[in-house]
Design an enzyme around this catalytic site. Structure first.
Site, PDB file in Angstrom:
ATOM      1  N   ASP A  46       5.532   6.232   3.297  1.00 49.78           N
ATOM      2  CA  ASP A  46       5.918   5.833   4.438  1.00 49.78           C
ATOM      3  C   ASP A  46       6.827   4.763   4.195  1.00 49.78           C
ATOM      4  O   ASP A  46       7.512   4.139   5.026  1.00 49.78           O
ATOM      5  CB  ASP A  46       4.665   4.798   5.168  1.00 49.78           C
ATOM      6  CG  ASP A  46       3.898   4.150   4.116  1.00 49.78           C
ATOM      7  OD1 ASP A  46       4.073   3.950   3.066  1.00 49.78           O
ATOM      8  OD2 ASP A  46       2.829   3.345   4.773  1.00 49.78           O
ATOM      9  N   SER A  47       7.208   4.799   2.621  1.00 46.55           N
ATOM     10  CA  SER A  47       8.390   3.897   2.444  1.00 46.55           C
ATOM     11  C   SER A  47       9.698   4.405   3.189  1.00 46.55           C
ATOM     12  O   SER A  47      10.745   3.786   2.876  1.00 46.55           O
ATOM     13  CB  SER A  47       8.734   3.886   0.712  1.00 46.55           C
ATOM     14  OG  SER A  47       8.667   5.254   0.405  1.00 46.55           O
ATOM     15  N   ASP A  85       1.784  10.397   2.989  1.00 47.40           N
ATOM     16  CA  ASP A  85       1.327   9.024   3.333  1.00 47.40           C
ATOM     17  C   ASP A  85       0.754   8.861   4.644  1.00 47.40           C
ATOM     18  O   ASP A  85       1.388   9.378   5.458  1.00 47.40           O
ATOM     19  CB  ASP A  85       2.561   8.014   2.950  1.00 47.40           C
ATOM     20  CG  ASP A  85       2.091   7.018   2.047  1.00 47.40           C
ATOM     21  OD1 ASP A  85       0.917   6.951   1.906  1.00 47.40           O
ATOM     22  OD2 ASP A  85       2.952   6.409   1.707  1.00 47.40           O
ATOM     23  N   LYS A 115      -2.319  10.575   1.549  1.00 46.26           N
ATOM     24  CA  LYS A 115      -2.530   9.383   0.531  1.00 46.26           C
ATOM     25  C   LYS A 115      -2.548   8.248   1.649  1.00 46.26           C
ATOM     26  O   LYS A 115      -2.002   8.032   2.660  1.00 46.26           O
ATOM     27  CB  LYS A 115      -1.233   9.258  -0.133  1.00 46.26           C
ATOM     28  CG  LYS A 115      -1.215   7.588  -0.850  1.00 46.26           C
ATOM     29  CD  LYS A 115      -0.230   7.735  -1.895  1.00 46.26           C
ATOM     30  CE  LYS A 115       1.231   6.932  -1.307  1.00 46.26           C
ATOM     31  NZ  LYS A 115       0.962   5.515  -0.884  1.00 46.26           N
ATOM     32  N   GLU A 117      -3.762   3.853   1.519  1.00 42.83           N
ATOM     33  CA  GLU A 117      -4.005   2.584   0.874  1.00 42.83           C
ATOM     34  C   GLU A 117      -5.090   2.115   1.065  1.00 42.83           C
ATOM     35  O   GLU A 117      -5.830   1.991   2.134  1.00 42.83           O
ATOM     36  CB  GLU A 117      -2.799   1.560   1.363  1.00 42.83           C
ATOM     37  CG  GLU A 117      -1.268   2.125   1.101  1.00 42.83           C
ATOM     38  CD  GLU A 117      -0.205   1.144   1.355  1.00 42.83           C
ATOM     39  OE1 GLU A 117      -0.640   0.014   1.755  1.00 42.83           O
ATOM     40  OE2 GLU A 117       0.974   1.760   1.383  1.00 42.83           O
ATOM     41  N   GLU A 184      -0.067   0.531  -7.934  1.00 38.90           N
ATOM     42  CA  GLU A 184       1.221  -0.230  -7.793  1.00 38.90           C
ATOM     43  C   GLU A 184       1.290  -1.631  -8.334  1.00 38.90           C
ATOM     44  O   GLU A 184       0.197  -2.463  -7.820  1.00 38.90           O
ATOM     45  CB  GLU A 184       1.656   0.120  -6.371  1.00 38.90           C
ATOM     46  CG  GLU A 184       2.978  -0.839  -6.157  1.00 38.90           C
ATOM     47  CD  GLU A 184       3.713  -0.227  -4.858  1.00 38.90           C
ATOM     48  OE1 GLU A 184       3.063   0.587  -4.105  1.00 38.90           O
ATOM     49  OE2 GLU A 184       4.635  -0.706  -4.523  1.00 38.90           O
TER      50      GLU A 184
HETATM   51  O1  KIV Z   1       5.396   4.799   0.226  1.00 37.75           O
HETATM   52  C1  KIV Z   1       5.582   4.946  -0.753  1.00 37.75           C
HETATM   53  O2  KIV Z   1       6.643   5.534  -1.040  1.00 37.75           O
HETATM   54  C2  KIV Z   1       4.740   4.676  -1.774  1.00 37.75           C
HETATM   55  C3  KIV Z   1       4.981   4.748  -3.175  1.00 37.75           C
HETATM   56  C4  KIV Z   1       6.106   3.724  -3.628  1.00 37.75           C
HETATM   57  C5  KIV Z   1       3.675   5.122  -4.026  1.00 37.75           C
HETATM   58  O3  KIV Z   1       3.579   4.615  -1.410  1.00 37.75           O
END
Ligand code: KIV
Length: 293
Positions: A46-47, A85, A115, A117, A184
């Site tokens: 989600d970056s 994510d 994924k 968090e 992280e």
């Molecule tokens: O969103 C993302 O790209 C991430 C990575 C930085 C691990 O969570």
């Protein structure tokens, strides 16, 4: 010959002490390059809210946006294991919400895992998603979706109490069934200890030091495409941003001075005969003349 990375092959790499590579990716053409390079896993992070959409945090990213980017990435990956994510507030509310959205991400993108968090606080969600047959990568330490709670993007696990909390989070997500966990911005010795204790879970570091089972970076960061600020954990493997800017400058200049295109970039061989073009010229007059009539 390269073959498709799976949960089983990735866990076997950990068991054999082989390091695992992972990069973020958000589009088809980059996914093809990353996949062809032999990178084991691709994270549609989600970056993308920051790298692709220009937001200051990952918080505004929606499920619909993740699905659009994720589909393109999955189409570009033959061998790389694709992880989606789960965006902010797509799993926090309830176990049912988490399973439903994890299912959408897999069904609608053709990715291999999701994924999310959080540590001990999200173990019920992890367990339920795993029970639905979807592999889960956890993410602990500095979790960007909690940026407001942390008061910024800060290193986690400093001091005894925080270190214990991060270790307990890691063990909790492993017990809940996560096969992989991103660590992280965690001190390297703590990340090393977690990696040793996590016998059935792969640790992927980003600012977690060399003792993790694998590493992930945001691809724009490692290619030198993300501007002036470079987080401490990033190594720039190339200055692609400079190369692209120079190429855009050269293009701009070539269009403006008339040196692009040349015959080499034109369909000269299929040109009409000159006499025919003269006939057309005479027949059609000028657009201005047409307009006056
Ligand atoms: O969103 C993302 O790209 C991430 C990575 C930085 C691990 O969570």
């Amino acid at each position: 010959m390269a073959k498709k990375n799976t949960v089983a092959t990735l866990l076997a790499m950990k068991a054999n002490g082989e390091k695992i590579s992972q990069l973020t990716c958000y589009d088809y053409s980059t996914a093809r390059l990353v996949d062809a390079a032999g990178v084991n896993s691709v994270l549609v992070g989600d970056s993308l809210g920051m790298t692709m959409q220009g937001y200051e945090t990952t918080l505004p990213v929606t499920m619909e946006e993740m699905i659009v980017y994720g589909r393109s990435v999955a189409r570009g990956c033959r061998d790389a294991f694709v992880i989606m994510d789960m965006p902010f507030m797509s799993y926090q509310r309830s176990v049912e919400q988490a399973v439903e959205n994890a299912g959408r991400l897999i069904k609608e993108t053709n990715a291999n895992a999701v994924k999310l968090e959080g540590g001990a606080a999200v173990t019920a969600q992890i367990r339920a998603i795993v029970d639905a047959g979807i592999p889960v990568c956890a993410h602990i330490g500095m979790t960007p979706q909690s940026v407001n709670a942390f008061g910024g993007f800060k290193v986690q696990g400093k001091g005894e109490e925080n270190a214990r909390r991060v270790l307990e989070d890691a063990l909790a997500v492993q017990r809940a069934g996560a096969f992989m966990c991103v660590l992280e911005c965690v001190p390297p010795k703590l990340a090393g200890l977690i990696t040793k204790k996590a016998e059935h879970m792969i640790t992927i570091g980003i600012g977690g030091g060399a003792d993790c089972d694998g590493q992930v970076l945001v691809y724009q960061d490692m290619l030198g495409m993300s501007g002036e600020f470079v987080p401490k954990f990033v190594r720039r493997f190339a200055e692609v941003g400079d190369i692209m800017t120079q190429a855009f400058r050269d293009y701009d200049a070539a269009v403006k001075d008339g040196t692009f295109p040349t015959a080499a970039q034109s369909y000269v061989k299929s040109d009409c005969a000159d006499e025919f073009l003269q006939t057309l010229d005479a027949e059609y007059g000028t657009e201005a003349a047409e307009c006056r009539n």
